[in-house]
Scaffold this motif. Structure first.
Motif, PDB file in Angstrom:
ATOM      1  N   TRP A 234       6.768   7.147  -2.782  1.00 51.82           N
ATOM      2  CA  TRP A 234       5.419   6.766  -3.214  1.00 51.82           C
ATOM      3  C   TRP A 234       5.317   5.263  -3.452  1.00 51.82           C
ATOM      4  CZ3 TRP A 234       0.686   9.084  -4.018  1.00 51.82           C
ATOM      5  CH2 TRP A 234       0.615  10.443  -3.721  1.00 51.82           C
ATOM      6  N   LEU A 235       6.332   4.694  -4.065  1.00 54.25           N
ATOM      7  CA  LEU A 235       6.321   3.251  -4.322  1.00 54.25           C
ATOM      8  C   LEU A 235       6.451   2.456  -3.026  1.00 54.25           C
ATOM      9  CD1 LEU A 235       8.584   3.074  -7.509  1.00 54.25           C
ATOM     10  CD2 LEU A 235       6.097   2.811  -7.395  1.00 54.25           C
ATOM     11  N   ALA A 236       7.241   2.960  -2.077  1.00 59.99           N
ATOM     12  CA  ALA A 236       7.459   2.234  -0.825  1.00 59.99           C
ATOM     13  C   ALA A 236       6.210   2.207   0.045  1.00 59.99           C
ATOM     14  CB  ALA A 236       8.619   2.862  -0.057  1.00 59.99           C
TER      15      ALA A 236
ATOM     16  N   TYR B 200      -2.314   5.491   1.311  1.00 61.31           N
ATOM     17  CA  TYR B 200      -3.698   5.410   0.842  1.00 61.31           C
ATOM     18  C   TYR B 200      -3.913   4.100   0.083  1.00 61.31           C
ATOM     19  CZ  TYR B 200      -3.945  10.374   1.988  1.00 61.31           C
ATOM     20  OH  TYR B 200      -3.925  11.577   2.645  1.00 61.31           O
ATOM     21  N   ALA B 201      -2.940   3.743  -0.743  1.00 63.90           N
ATOM     22  CA  ALA B 201      -3.014   2.483  -1.478  1.00 63.90           C
ATOM     23  C   ALA B 201      -2.944   1.290  -0.530  1.00 63.90           C
ATOM     24  CB  ALA B 201      -1.887   2.407  -2.501  1.00 63.90           C
TER      25      ALA B 201
ATOM     26  N   VAL C 209      -3.859   0.474  -6.824  1.00 66.32           N
ATOM     27  CA  VAL C 209      -3.306   1.257  -7.932  1.00 66.32           C
ATOM     28  C   VAL C 209      -4.176   2.479  -8.215  1.00 66.32           C
ATOM     29  CG1 VAL C 209      -2.799   1.227 -10.402  1.00 66.32           C
ATOM     30  CG2 VAL C 209      -2.113  -0.701  -8.974  1.00 66.32           C
ATOM     31  N   THR C 210      -5.497   2.280  -8.211  1.00 69.95           N
ATOM     32  CA  THR C 210      -6.414   3.390  -8.475  1.00 69.95           C
ATOM     33  C   THR C 210      -6.293   4.472  -7.415  1.00 69.95           C
ATOM     34  OG1 THR C 210      -7.985   1.898  -9.558  1.00 69.95           O
ATOM     35  CG2 THR C 210      -8.825   4.029  -8.812  1.00 69.95           C
ATOM     36  N   VAL C 211      -6.314   4.063  -6.149  1.00 67.95           N
ATOM     37  CA  VAL C 211      -6.205   5.022  -5.057  1.00 67.95           C
ATOM     38  C   VAL C 211      -4.849   5.719  -5.090  1.00 67.95           C
ATOM     39  CG1 VAL C 211      -6.066   5.222  -2.541  1.00 67.95           C
ATOM     40  CG2 VAL C 211      -7.872   3.864  -3.592  1.00 67.95           C
ATOM     41  N   GLN C 212      -3.804   4.976  -5.427  1.00 73.50           N
ATOM     42  CA  GLN C 212      -2.467   5.571  -5.528  1.00 73.50           C
ATOM     43  C   GLN C 212      -2.445   6.685  -6.566  1.00 73.50           C
ATOM     44  OE1 GLN C 212      -0.002   4.824  -3.556  1.00 73.50           O
ATOM     45  NE2 GLN C 212       1.943   4.551  -4.605  1.00 73.50           N
ATOM     46  N   GLY C 213      -3.059   6.410  -7.718  1.00 72.40           N
ATOM     47  CA  GLY C 213      -3.102   7.420  -8.775  1.00 72.40           C
ATOM     48  C   GLY C 213      -3.918   8.636  -8.389  1.00 72.40           C
TER      49      GLY C 213
ATOM     50  N   PRO D  64       1.497  -1.359  -0.675  1.00 71.52           N
ATOM     51  CA  PRO D  64       1.600  -2.577   0.149  1.00 71.52           C
ATOM     52  C   PRO D  64       2.480  -3.650  -0.486  1.00 71.52           C
ATOM     53  CG  PRO D  64      -0.511  -2.535  -0.973  1.00 71.52           C
ATOM     54  CD  PRO D  64       0.129  -1.193  -1.222  1.00 71.52           C
ATOM     55  N   SER D  65       3.721  -3.285  -0.760  1.00 69.12           N
ATOM     56  CA  SER D  65       4.625  -4.201  -1.464  1.00 69.12           C
ATOM     57  C   SER D  65       5.163  -5.307  -0.573  1.00 69.12           C
ATOM     58  CB  SER D  65       5.791  -3.427  -2.094  1.00 69.12           C
ATOM     59  OG  SER D  65       6.351  -2.523  -1.173  1.00 69.12           O
ATOM     60  N   LEU D  66       5.045  -5.165   0.735  1.00 64.81           N
ATOM     61  CA  LEU D  66       5.425  -6.248   1.645  1.00 64.81           C
ATOM     62  C   LEU D  66       4.195  -6.917   2.241  1.00 64.81           C
ATOM     63  CD1 LEU D  66       7.742  -7.737   3.150  1.00 64.81           C
ATOM     64  CD2 LEU D  66       7.320  -6.172   5.030  1.00 64.81           C
ATOM     65  N   THR D  67       3.287  -6.114   2.783  1.00 62.82           N
ATOM     66  CA  THR D  67       2.082  -6.675   3.402  1.00 62.82           C
ATOM     67  C   THR D  67       1.229  -7.426   2.384  1.00 62.82           C
ATOM     68  OG1 THR D  67       2.081  -4.854   4.990  1.00 62.82           O
ATOM     69  CG2 THR D  67       0.035  -6.101   4.748  1.00 62.82           C
ATOM     70  N   GLY D  68       1.141  -6.907   1.158  1.00 63.95           N
ATOM     71  CA  GLY D  68       0.347  -7.565   0.124  1.00 63.95           C
ATOM     72  C   GLY D  68       0.778  -8.995  -0.147  1.00 63.95           C
TER      73      GLY D  68
END
Length: 223
Positions: free
Chosen positions: A31-33, A182-183, A212-216, A36-40
């Protein structure tokens, strides 16, 4: 300052995801991966260095690459049931899967995460960010967007997790990664729609909040 951020931000995120997976399992890591931890970060650095128009085009192209990340994950997950990490990585990089993800079979190893492996994951993430942002001027916004969305996070985590924890772990992680996309879509869409008119600070605050909202919401819907 920008160079320091490039060297530290994405590697730190990779380290957090790796340690979260070790503590809470492959579902949490997946879920964390998908976030967008790289693209962001790449889009943020491009906005500062290349301007709003360039980054907006890159964000739009990044949206279209969700399918490539999913194709990689599906292919790698099936290949991991038969091959080791190197063979699975080759299959996931070169071919598009025709079937959905397999279900994880058996259990996975729970060996400690060596410091050398954690550093290798962090180094791979830093190299990707530096390479894309450094080549942005020569590549142009279209190719930069495509490279920014290349599934490097999936690639790094899949190969290292497969080697360290076995195929059951990596299949569970890649299946869980779907929820994070989705996030990813919410983030890139926010940047594409807002950056040109609202500026960097407001746009990226909204983009992170939307992700974050969409992730939740996606996590709640799956449950």
């Amino acid at each position: 300052m920008l160079l320091a951020l490039k060297l530290l931000l994405v590697p730190a995120l990779l380290a957090v995801i790796s340690m979260a997976g070790k503590r809470w399992g492959p579902g949490v890591a997946g879920w964390l991966a998908g976030f967008p931890s790289l693209t962001g970060p790449i889009l943020f650095f491009l906005a500062i260095e290349r301007g709003a128009e360039f980054t907006t085009q890159a964000a739009i192209l990044s949206l279209s690459c969700v399918f490539s990340a999913i194709a990689f994950g599906i292919t790698y997950a099936w290949a991991s049931r038969r091959f080791g990490w190197f063979g699975s990585l080759a299959c996931g990089t070169l071919f598009i899967a025709r079937r959905a993800y397999p279900r994880p079979q058996g259990t996975w190893d729970s060996r400690p995460l060596p410091a050398s492996e954690l550093l290798a994951r962090m180094g791979a993430g830093a190299a990707m960010v530096l390479g894309v942002t450094a080549a942005a001027e020569a590549l142009g916004s279209v190719w930069t967007g495509l490279f920014a969305a290349f599934p490097v996070m999936s690639t790094v985590l899949a190969a290292f997790s497969h080697r360290a924890n076995g195929p059951g772990y990596v299949v569970s992680m890649l299946r869980a990664m779907i929820g994070g996309f989705y996030a990813y879509i919410a983030f890139c869409l926010s940047v594409a729609l807002l950056l040109d008119s609202q500026g960097i600070t407001f746009t990226f605050i909204v983009a992170v909040a939307a992700a974050v909202t969409v992730q939740g919401l996606a996590k709640y819907a799956v449950r």
